[in-house]
Enzyme design. Structure first.
Site, PDB file in Angstrom:
ATOM      1  N   GLU A 141       1.084  -1.329   0.197  1.00 59.43           N
ATOM      2  CA  GLU A 141      -0.068  -0.321   0.367  1.00 59.43           C
ATOM      3  C   GLU A 141       1.169   1.499   0.042  1.00 59.43           C
ATOM      4  OE1 GLU A 141      -3.802  -1.154   2.393  1.00 59.43           O
ATOM      5  OE2 GLU A 141      -1.906  -1.753   3.158  1.00 59.43           O
ATOM      6  N   TYR A 142       2.224   1.094   0.878  1.00 56.70           N
ATOM      7  CA  TYR A 142       2.775   2.186   0.879  1.00 56.70           C
ATOM      8  C   TYR A 142       3.509   2.876  -0.536  1.00 56.70           C
ATOM      9  CZ  TYR A 142       6.586   5.338   2.342  1.00 56.70           C
ATOM     10  OH  TYR A 142       7.256   6.401   2.202  1.00 56.70           O
ATOM     11  N   GLU A 183      24.209   6.815  27.746  1.00 54.87           N
ATOM     12  CA  GLU A 183      23.889   6.301  26.740  1.00 54.87           C
ATOM     13  C   GLU A 183      24.682   4.560  26.195  1.00 54.87           C
ATOM     14  OE1 GLU A 183      23.830  10.081  24.222  1.00 54.87           O
ATOM     15  OE2 GLU A 183      22.959  10.855  25.421  1.00 54.87           O
ATOM     16  N   LYS A 205      27.065   3.958  23.088  1.00 52.06           N
ATOM     17  CA  LYS A 205      27.730   4.780  21.949  1.00 52.06           C
ATOM     18  C   LYS A 205      27.914   3.871  20.685  1.00 52.06           C
ATOM     19  CE  LYS A 205      32.554   7.049  21.004  1.00 52.06           C
ATOM     20  NZ  LYS A 205      32.971   7.038  20.268  1.00 52.06           N
ATOM     21  N   ARG A 254      31.003  15.169  10.504  1.00 47.21           N
ATOM     22  CA  ARG A 254      31.802  15.890  10.921  1.00 47.21           C
ATOM     23  C   ARG A 254      33.430  16.610  10.546  1.00 47.21           C
ATOM     24  NH1 ARG A 254      35.871  14.740  14.327  1.00 47.21           N
ATOM     25  NH2 ARG A 254      35.898  15.811  16.471  1.00 47.21           N
ATOM     26  N   GLU A 299      24.701   9.294  15.032  1.00 43.47           N
ATOM     27  CA  GLU A 299      24.784   8.972  14.362  1.00 43.47           C
ATOM     28  C   GLU A 299      24.523   8.129  13.794  1.00 43.47           C
ATOM     29  OE1 GLU A 299      27.895   9.175  16.096  1.00 43.47           O
ATOM     30  OE2 GLU A 299      29.519   6.939  15.337  1.00 43.47           O
ATOM     31  N   LYS A 318      27.414  11.314  30.197  1.00 40.97           N
ATOM     32  CA  LYS A 318      27.478  13.380  30.517  1.00 40.97           C
ATOM     33  C   LYS A 318      26.710  14.114  31.000  1.00 40.97           C
ATOM     34  CE  LYS A 318      26.486  12.514  25.448  1.00 40.97           C
ATOM     35  NZ  LYS A 318      25.908  12.277  24.113  1.00 40.97           N
ATOM     36  N   CYS A 337      39.126 -37.592   4.102  1.00 40.82           N
ATOM     37  CA  CYS A 337      38.476 -36.673   5.592  1.00 40.82           C
ATOM     38  C   CYS A 337      40.262 -36.836   6.249  1.00 40.82           C
ATOM     39  CB  CYS A 337      37.120 -38.426   6.048  1.00 40.82           C
ATOM     40  SG  CYS A 337      37.277 -37.572   7.416  1.00 40.82           S
ATOM     41  N   CYS A 358      38.218 -40.616   9.154  1.00 38.26           N
ATOM     42  CA  CYS A 358      38.055 -41.487   8.548  1.00 38.26           C
ATOM     43  C   CYS A 358      38.808 -42.144   6.764  1.00 38.26           C
ATOM     44  CB  CYS A 358      37.055 -41.962   8.655  1.00 38.26           C
ATOM     45  SG  CYS A 358      36.352 -41.351   7.140  1.00 38.26           S
TER      46      CYS A 358
END
Ligand code: IVH
Length: 676
Positions: A35-36, A113, A115, A136, A175, A291, A409, A412
């Site tokens: 629908e969206y 919080e 990180k 940044r 972030e 903080k 193997c 064996c």
């Protein structure tokens, strides 16, 4: 242009924005993806025909814009500082003491919080509209990546004014991350397209934000959490926690694992809790940020050149370390598959000693060019077996030895069969009587989700097989005092406990029994589906491949493997021997209708799709809700079951992709009957 079109465009923009926020931020969609998509398609059409109804905040802006030739640069109004790092409690204590001394008070409260291990960005909103996004950079100047950031569905293009009016300007910081599952899918896709894979989600996020063509960025599964602000005009807050609450009201995703108004001791406790939580989180975090919660105190403390005095990152022990590969050995699994394993120079990774890492298969060794003697970056994540992220090629001395898969193997000495499964080369020991296979089969047989026999760990199972006391599954049930006391390190008490545990395990549900047999491609989920469809072992043994294929959720590979297993005479003899040794297989009792806590649907998130023949969707919804289910419209990773009727459409696809359990109508009506 007629007014009706204008109105329709405005309505679509509004509604799509709301639905996108519900899906990407609240994780609580109320319409289906289909629908969206249809609404978005319509809006794109209108905006294409009448560009004047489009705007920078329209949901159509999320699908990318014409490519840039270079990124512009922009100065941050307030420098984006970084954080000082702490590595132990002592560092945190010293940080706290410095604050106490500077402020001359003891009663400091913090907010702590996770990180987030992603890429920092700054988003500027003017009168509620996203006008610029920057990286940044060096903290003073960043790159303008507005077009790319607009593609991140969880970042609002326009702020919500539900609780307060938008300020003239607000810069928010947070972030950009990629969730682990999305990262794995992204890398899988790249591998299939023969593109290079990203080393970790952070690199993938950084690379995606650095695309000049935002049409590429829009295909990347970027996500976002907000954690602070830059410049704010016309709005202010007393506490960091209050600021985060306001940002949430504006429509930003705020990380749910945040503790505010806590003392130093509580911060340290939270750090330990977070370390446990970390392993189960859907995204990567590399520590905790603490903080000072009171913003006026933050201002009094001020900052140093590179970092504030009021915040500190308490890093987790690294989950990736480098070490040397001493040797590469080959392990034989329960179905005979050979897995190469690197033996490492022991090293502590994230607080746990690691001395081996799985190399998965031959292709992985080739792809990463892993050689004996190499220096490797090794990673441990959650409970999974450590793995080699990459080889540090610059550390090579020329003495490293390339590895070849053996053609016999290692246990064996039987012939190895080589074949391909989904583009992966598999090496398999053809001898089903191979001791190594038997050991692993028995381990699986007695494991927690199968017969759940306490006290039969790896070492004891290996000994029992080596001593010839276990030659097949049924031998587990004839273990007695006399045999067990001969084993190394077995005290009388543990022998007693083990015998009791073996006795108790003899009553087993059909689901666990099927799982315990260790049939190819038949894990817990398949065993459950099969045992729910067929009520007895006899019915399962009598079923055809087609019968298994008809079960929703069972693929052709599983159907073939199960059928093959039960048509093999040797396997039948093994099953006979198990039942003869006193094992009783029950089907799990149907739940009592008086106790909704016992029904399959209680407290489960359910979605209905397609047309049901025997009842309307509304009726189905009502009945489910009576049984304690929460019925929602859209599928997400939180959905427990999808009930699929006829012509189910895109939800079925999505449920499959997300691994959501699918119930067809036949089973659904059966279950409803059982519980009502
Ligand atoms: S606050 C002035 N909170 O860590 C301090 N940063 O080393 C601003 N980060 O560049 C940062 N999670 O990219 C803060 N909950 C969090 C964070 C966080 C991750 C990153 C951020 C920053 C880096 C600093």
């Amino acid at each position: 242009m007629d007014d009706a079109i204008k109105k329709e465009a405005a309505r679509l923009q509004r509604e799509l924005t709301e639905h996108s926020h519900r899906y990407h931020v609240l994780d609580d969609p109320v319409i289906s993806d289909y629908e969206y998509d249809m609404m978005l398609k319509r809006l794109v059409e209108i905006e294409r025909a009448f560009p004047e109804v489009s705007s920078p905040t329209s949901p159509t802006q999320r699908i990318g814009a014409p490519p840039l030739s270079a990124f512009e640069q922009a100065d941050h109004s307030i420098p984006m500082l970084s954080l000082d790092n702490a590595f132990n409690d002592q560092d945190i204590l010293e940080f706290h003491n410095r604050i106490v001394k500077r402020l001359n008070r003891e009663d400091i409260l913090y907010i702590a919080e996770p990180k987030l291990d992603g890429v920092a960005v700054e988003l500027a909103y003017e009168n509620g509209i996203l006008v610029q996004a920057t990286t940044r950079g060096d903290g003073i100047t960043g790159e303008v990546i507005t077009q790319n950031v607009r593609t991140i569905r969880s970042i609002p293009l326009k702020l919500q004014e539900k609780k307060r009016k938008c300020p003239p300007r607000i810069e928010v910081r947070g972030e950009v991350i990629i969730r682990r599952s999305a990262f794995d899918q992204l890398n899988k896709r790249r591998l299939e397209n023969q593109e290079s894979v990203f080393a970790n989600p952070r690199n993938a996020a950084a690379g995606s934000l650095r695309q000049l063509d935002s049409k590429i960025t829009t295909t990347r599964p970027l996500d976002f959490f907000v954690y602070g602000t830059g410049l704010m005009q016309g709005i202010s807050f007393h506490h960091q926690s209050q600021l985060l609450a306001a940002l949430k009201d504006f429509g930003f995703p705020v990380n749910p694992h945040i503790k505010a108004g806590i003392s130093l001791d509580q911060v340290l406790t939270f750090y330990r809790e977070l370390q446990v939580l970390r392993e189960g989180l859907a995204y990567e975090i590399d520590g905790m940020v603490m903080k000072v919660d009171d913003i006026s105190l933050q201002q009094q403390l001020g900052e140093k050149i590179k970092s504030p005095r009021w915040a500190m990152a308490y890093k987790f022990p690294a989950m990736q370390k480098t070490t040397t590969i001493k040797d590469i050995i080959v392990q034989v699994g329960r179905t005979g598959t050979l897995t190469p394993v690197a033996l490492l120079e022991s090293i502590s990774v994230g607080g746990v000693m690691v001395s081996r890492a799985t190399l998965h298969n031959e292709d992985e060794i080739k792809r990463k060019d892993i050689r004996i003697g190499d220096t490797a970056l090794v990673m441990r994540a959650g409970d999974v077996i450590p793995k080699v992220v990459k080889i540090i090629k610059s550390a090579r001395t020329g003495t490293e030895i390339p590895f070849e898969m053996p053609d016999h193997c290692p246990v064996c000495h039987s012939r190895i069969e080589k074949f391909r499964l989904d583009k992966t080369h598999i090496n398999k020991c053809v001898n089903s009587a191979c001791q190594a296979q038997l050991k692993e089969r028995v381990r699986h047989f007695v494991s927690k989700k199968a017969f759940d026999i306490d006290g039969l760990g790896k070492k004891i199972v290996y000994q029992l097989v080596d001593e010839g006391m276990i030659r097949s599954f049924a031998d587990v049930f004839s273990l007695d005092m006399e045999k067990l006391v001969t084993l190394d390190r077995m005290a009388d008490k543990s022998v007693g406990n083990l015998i009791q545990s073996i006795e108790q395990s003899k009553a087993i549900s059909l689901r666990r029994f099927v799982y315990a047999l260790g049939i190819d491609h038949t894990g817990e989920r398949a065993a459950k589906l099969i045992s729910e469809r067929f009520l007895t072992l006899k019915d399962i043994m009598g079923a055809s491949e087609k019968d298994f294929e008809c079960i929703h959720g069972i693929g052709p590979e599983t159907a073939a493997a199960v059928c093959k297993f039960f048509s093999n005479q040797e396997n039948m003899a093994i099953i006979d021997a198990i039942t003869l040794s006193g094992v009783i297989i029950t089907n799990e009792p149907p739940s009592s209708p008086d106790d909704p806590g016992k029904t399959l649907f209680y407290n489960k998130r359910m979605v209905l799709t397609g047309t049901l023949q025997t009842l309307t969707r509304n009726d189905a919804k009502r009945q489910l809700e009576k049984l304690g289910a929460v019925v929602t419209a859209g599928i997400s990773s939180k959905t427990d079951f999808l009930v699929a009727g006829e012509n189910p459409g895109s939800k079925l696809e999505k449920a499959r992709k997300l691994g959501v359990e699918i119930i067809d109508e036949a089973r659904f009506t059966l279950l409803l009957k059982e519980y009502s």
